[in-house]
Design a protein around this motif. Sequence first.
Motif, PDB file in Angstrom:
ATOM      1  N   LEU A  91       0.547  -1.099   0.152  1.00 39.62           N
ATOM      2  CA  LEU A  91       0.026   0.350   0.040  1.00 39.62           C
ATOM      3  C   LEU A  91       0.942   1.403  -0.169  1.00 39.62           C
ATOM      4  O   LEU A  91       0.314   2.267  -0.675  1.00 39.62           O
ATOM      5  N   ALA A  92       2.095   1.230   0.724  1.00 40.70           N
ATOM      6  CA  ALA A  92       2.898   2.495   0.651  1.00 40.70           C
ATOM      7  C   ALA A  92       3.405   2.641  -1.186  1.00 40.70           C
ATOM      8  O   ALA A  92       3.422   3.727  -1.447  1.00 40.70           O
ATOM      9  N   GLU A  93       3.719   1.584  -1.538  1.00 37.11           N
ATOM     10  CA  GLU A  93       4.540   1.731  -2.861  1.00 37.11           C
ATOM     11  C   GLU A  93       3.110   2.119  -4.024  1.00 37.11           C
ATOM     12  O   GLU A  93       3.455   2.876  -5.021  1.00 37.11           O
ATOM     13  N   ILE A  94       1.988   1.731  -3.725  1.00 36.79           N
ATOM     14  CA  ILE A  94       0.976   1.903  -4.937  1.00 36.79           C
ATOM     15  C   ILE A  94       0.499   3.150  -4.808  1.00 36.79           C
ATOM     16  O   ILE A  94      -0.156   3.654  -5.789  1.00 36.79           O
ATOM     17  N   ARG A  95       0.602   4.016  -3.843  1.00 31.97           N
ATOM     18  CA  ARG A  95       0.027   5.287  -3.995  1.00 31.97           C
ATOM     19  C   ARG A  95       0.755   6.433  -4.840  1.00 31.97           C
ATOM     20  O   ARG A  95       0.168   7.303  -5.202  1.00 31.97           O
ATOM     21  N   SER A  96       1.938   5.833  -5.285  1.00 33.21           N
ATOM     22  CA  SER A  96       2.584   6.816  -6.104  1.00 33.21           C
ATOM     23  C   SER A  96       2.325   6.581  -7.647  1.00 33.21           C
ATOM     24  O   SER A  96       2.863   7.345  -8.543  1.00 33.21           O
ATOM     25  N   VAL A  97       1.374   5.593  -8.022  1.00 37.79           N
ATOM     26  CA  VAL A  97       1.396   5.268  -9.302  1.00 37.79           C
ATOM     27  C   VAL A  97       0.301   6.044 -10.128  1.00 37.79           C
ATOM     28  O   VAL A  97      -0.719   6.453  -9.199  1.00 37.79           O
ATOM     29  N   ASP A  98       0.157   6.255 -11.215  1.00 40.85           N
ATOM     30  CA  ASP A  98      -0.620   7.114 -12.179  1.00 40.85           C
ATOM     31  C   ASP A  98      -1.921   6.082 -12.377  1.00 40.85           C
ATOM     32  O   ASP A  98      -3.087   6.560 -12.426  1.00 40.85           O
ATOM     33  N   ALA A  99      -1.678   4.578 -12.526  1.00 40.39           N
ATOM     34  CA  ALA A  99      -2.825   3.686 -12.776  1.00 40.39           C
ATOM     35  C   ALA A  99      -2.491   2.324 -12.051  1.00 40.39           C
ATOM     36  O   ALA A  99      -1.303   2.118 -11.645  1.00 40.39           O
ATOM     37  N   ILE A 100      -3.781   1.659 -11.883  1.00 40.45           N
ATOM     38  CA  ILE A 100      -3.515   0.409 -11.260  1.00 40.45           C
ATOM     39  C   ILE A 100      -3.724  -0.655 -12.270  1.00 40.45           C
ATOM     40  O   ILE A 100      -4.633  -0.583 -12.874  1.00 40.45           O
ATOM     41  N   VAL A 101      -2.659  -1.535 -12.290  1.00 41.97           N
ATOM     42  CA  VAL A 101      -2.939  -2.626 -13.783  1.00 41.97           C
ATOM     43  C   VAL A 101      -3.079  -4.000 -12.671  1.00 41.97           C
ATOM     44  O   VAL A 101      -2.395  -4.555 -11.941  1.00 41.97           O
ATOM     45  N   HIS A 102      -4.511  -4.298 -12.609  1.00 40.45           N
ATOM     46  CA  HIS A 102      -5.019  -5.451 -11.913  1.00 40.45           C
ATOM     47  C   HIS A 102      -4.821  -6.764 -12.648  1.00 40.45           C
ATOM     48  O   HIS A 102      -5.495  -6.986 -13.622  1.00 40.45           O
ATOM     49  N   VAL A 103      -3.935  -7.575 -12.230  1.00 40.32           N
ATOM     50  CA  VAL A 103      -3.742  -8.587 -13.147  1.00 40.32           C
ATOM     51  C   VAL A 103      -4.631  -9.900 -12.329  1.00 40.32           C
ATOM     52  O   VAL A 103      -4.269 -10.239 -11.056  1.00 40.32           O
ATOM     53  N   VAL A 104      -5.330 -10.243 -13.132  1.00 36.84           N
ATOM     54  CA  VAL A 104      -6.242 -11.504 -12.857  1.00 36.84           C
ATOM     55  C   VAL A 104      -5.750 -12.747 -13.340  1.00 36.84           C
ATOM     56  O   VAL A 104      -5.748 -12.888 -14.599  1.00 36.84           O
ATOM     57  N   ARG A 105      -5.837 -13.620 -12.604  1.00 39.11           N
ATOM     58  CA  ARG A 105      -5.417 -15.070 -13.033  1.00 39.11           C
ATOM     59  C   ARG A 105      -6.460 -15.650 -13.605  1.00 39.11           C
ATOM     60  O   ARG A 105      -7.833 -16.120 -13.165  1.00 39.11           O
ATOM     61  N   CYS A 106      -6.267 -16.148 -15.049  1.00 39.72           N
ATOM     62  CA  CYS A 106      -7.219 -16.892 -15.717  1.00 39.72           C
ATOM     63  C   CYS A 106      -6.793 -17.980 -16.363  1.00 39.72           C
ATOM     64  O   CYS A 106      -7.319 -18.407 -17.258  1.00 39.72           O
ATOM     65  N   PHE A 107      -5.816 -18.515 -15.783  1.00 33.10           N
ATOM     66  CA  PHE A 107      -5.139 -19.814 -16.299  1.00 33.10           C
ATOM     67  C   PHE A 107      -5.228 -20.803 -14.935  1.00 33.10           C
ATOM     68  O   PHE A 107      -5.435 -20.455 -13.776  1.00 33.10           O
ATOM     69  N   GLU A 108      -5.370 -22.233 -15.228  1.00 32.02           N
ATOM     70  CA  GLU A 108      -5.426 -23.388 -14.530  1.00 32.02           C
ATOM     71  C   GLU A 108      -4.089 -23.832 -14.691  1.00 32.02           C
ATOM     72  O   GLU A 108      -3.640 -24.212 -15.912  1.00 32.02           O
ATOM     73  N   ASP A 109      -3.422 -24.182 -13.481  1.00 32.25           N
ATOM     74  CA  ASP A 109      -2.340 -25.136 -13.377  1.00 32.25           C
ATOM     75  C   ASP A 109      -2.062 -25.725 -12.116  1.00 32.25           C
ATOM     76  O   ASP A 109      -1.789 -24.753 -11.050  1.00 32.25           O
ATOM     77  N   PRO A 110      -2.079 -26.900 -11.994  1.00 31.27           N
ATOM     78  CA  PRO A 110      -2.175 -27.547 -10.658  1.00 31.27           C
ATOM     79  C   PRO A 110      -0.639 -27.348  -9.976  1.00 31.27           C
ATOM     80  O   PRO A 110      -0.611 -27.555  -8.810  1.00 31.27           O
ATOM     81  N   ASN A 111       0.319 -27.028 -10.724  1.00 27.05           N
ATOM     82  CA  ASN A 111       1.608 -26.807 -10.071  1.00 27.05           C
ATOM     83  C   ASN A 111       1.747 -25.364  -9.444  1.00 27.05           C
ATOM     84  O   ASN A 111       3.121 -25.039  -8.899  1.00 27.05           O
ATOM     85  N   VAL A 112       0.844 -24.520  -9.773  1.00 23.70           N
ATOM     86  CA  VAL A 112       0.993 -23.137  -9.406  1.00 23.70           C
ATOM     87  C   VAL A 112      -0.166 -22.813  -8.411  1.00 23.70           C
ATOM     88  O   VAL A 112      -1.330 -22.936  -9.071  1.00 23.70           O
TER      89      VAL A 112
END
Length: 360
Positions: A91-112
């Motif tokens: 939360l300390a790091e994110i306040r300085s950015v212009d935009a948030i890039v929200h990476v959403v997991r849309c893949f299935e992998d039993p090893n991850v």
Amino acid sequence: MGFKCGLVGFPNAGKSTLFNALTDAGAKVASFPFSTIDPQVGVVAVPDERLERLAELFPQKRKVPTTLEFIDIAGLVRGAHRGEGLGNQFLAEIRSVDAIVHVVRCFEDPNVVHPEGTIDPRRDIELIETELMLKDLEMLEKKVKSLQSQVRLGDKAARAELPFYQTLVEAIGRGQPLRQLSLSEDERAKLKELSPLTLKPVLYVANVGEDGKYVDVVKALAVQRGGAVVVIYGKLEMEITETAESLEEREAYLKEWGVEESGLKKLVRAGYELLHLVTFYTVDGPEVRAWTVTQGTGARQASGKIHSDFEKRFVQAEVTTAEELRTHGSMAKLRELGRLRREGEKYQVQDGDVIHFVIA
């Protein structure tokens, strides 16, 4: 600098994989939570075909693109607003950015592994958004308490400000991100110092596997939340980035896999639209250079991007387009033909302008 964005999402959503695919920076990628602890920062040149064509006119000059900065921050988990996982650091790091890039997991992998145990983009988006809102709520409630104390002491300015912040607290309490509110420029200026997380524009990145599963879910949620969506094959692009020896080879490999445009190009285009950015060019001196400003930026203000003295000493701007400069070959030829427009300080810079600033 073009713009600065922070990659957020659950651990193992593919943030570091995406970061590597975009920046070729070698961030640590592993199949366990919090493999990214310290924030990774990567600065990449913005792909720009207009700049490439302009540079061909001036082979003796240095080509300088505008840039995009990515910050890959430790994954969020449930309870991050209270400091769970690495929440407070994030939360300390994110306040300085212009935009948030929200990476959403849309893949299935039993090893991850997934921290929540299953793959569910809707749940993940809602949980991350909730954590951001709860952090904003905590901050705004502190602001309200501070103003209330000042009001009790007879502070008239605090009395005038208090209803505004109480309205924001009520909105967050209803589960409404601040970006969805109709705020005036003055109200946004008031919030600049606090830099609320849910006021920042959001770009959702659906990090998909080869099957492209779950994309429709992310797109539907993005529409509800006022965000844009980019679909990226993060793992594939990272592997190609590590293998290819040049940009041309990388693009050729992507096309072989049926990917017509790189994730970086998609992100840049979507980010510029989201943040209402435009690019203008200068060809004076030893450089052919791209500059990024927000839509509506005046000519005097834009000149200050080059040097603060330019803004103070601004007289006028001689303006053409990248296409017209390509057609006629030089600013001198355009000036001779009377095809350079002379604009004053209030002229709003347009995307694709080539500008020579006249200073006193």
